[in-house]
Motif scaffolding. Structure first.
Motif: not given
Length: 283
Positions: A148-152, A229-230, A270-271
């Motif tokens: 999956p792609s990272s959240r933008r 979080g990345r 981040g979420r």
């Protein structure tokens, strides 16, 4: 633990591999030390005073650190070059002030990023589910899915901005919780890794953000229900983080966030979601 991969195998051979189980015990001193290490103050009595103690949910990540460490020491990747890419946490129920936590771990996925592999290490217990995504240079190219792609970052301007300070001695304190990698304390080890000085633990920085984030939402940090979080760039002890926040627009009540230092993004995608009824911390 499943052992080393078969001779001639690659990173994909680790997918689905069990990393075993472990029970970790702790007394009330450790969650108090943890709260102080991620930014709680002496006046935050429900985080640092045993008579009122509520354990921060992110404390479980220090108890579960054994799992990614086991994978690295078993030879899945080069521990000298692999980095912690993303962390996810889902809280199932509150941790007791003291006790023991039974955990099991396995490699749920191995993604092929071309020049690197990403190992997803999932740890489960009755209290939480957590996933470490570990970025391993040189491990890719085996023909697997990219994942999956990272959240933008949201395209709209932030709904709020918080300043989160870090302390000059914060990494030295946090490492007492178990992650004693020399990179976080020894200037020579930091230089060998290409850093000008010791850096903060990514999990310390991520947890530190949740305290003022909860306060800005009228929630209690111990009511954290989900976190992700990345780790995009290193943070140095003493840095001040500028945290931009967005309401995610769904019924979950989650907040999206991104942290930066002097304009450089250090935590992206981040979420966080706080699940209990809003309450303020005792001061």
């Amino acid at each position: 633990m499943g052992g080393r991969p078969p001779t001639g195998g690659g990173a994909h051979e680790w997918q689905g591999r069990s990393l075993g189980a472990r029970t970790v015990a702790y007394d009330e001193t450790r969650p108090i030390l943890y709260a102080l290490a991620v930014g709680a103050g002496a006046s935050d009595l429900d985080l640092v005073f045993e008579e009122r103690l509520r354990v921060l949910p992110t404390f479980v990540l220090t108890l579960a650190q054994w799992a990614p460490d086991v994978l690295g020491s078993a030879g899945a990747f080069d521990v000298r070059t692999a980095v912690h890419g993303t962390q996810r946490l889902r809280v199932l129920k509150p941790l007791p002030r003291s006790g023991s936590v039974e955990m099991s771990a396995r490699v749920t996925d191995v993604w092929d990023k071309g020049s690197a592999a990403v190992f997803d290490v999932a740890v489960q217990s009755e209290y939480f589910e957590a996933t470490w995504s570990l970025f391993a240079p040189g491990g890719g190219g085996f023909g697997g899915e990219r994942g999956p792609s990272s959240r933008r970052r949201p395209e709209t301007g932030p709904d709020g901005v918080l300043t989160v300070p870090t302390a000059s001695g914060q990494a030295a304190l946090y490492r007492l919780l178990g992650d004693r990698h020399h990179l976080h304390i020894d200037p020579e080890a930091a230089k060998a890794a290409g850093m000008p000085r010791p850096i903060m633990h990514g999990l310390c920085t991520l947890a530190a953000v949740t305290l003022p984030l909860a306060e800005s939402l009228g929630a209690h940090p111990a009511d954290l229900a989900e976190l992700e979080g990345r780790f995009a760039a290193p943070v140095f002890p003493g840095d001040a983080l500028q945290v931009s926040t967005w309401r995610d627009g769904s019924e979950s009540g989650a907040v999206l966030f991104e942290a930066a230092v002097d304009g450089t993004t250090v935590i992206s995608g981040g979420r966080a979601r706080f699940g209990a009824p809003p309450s303020r911390r005792t001061r």
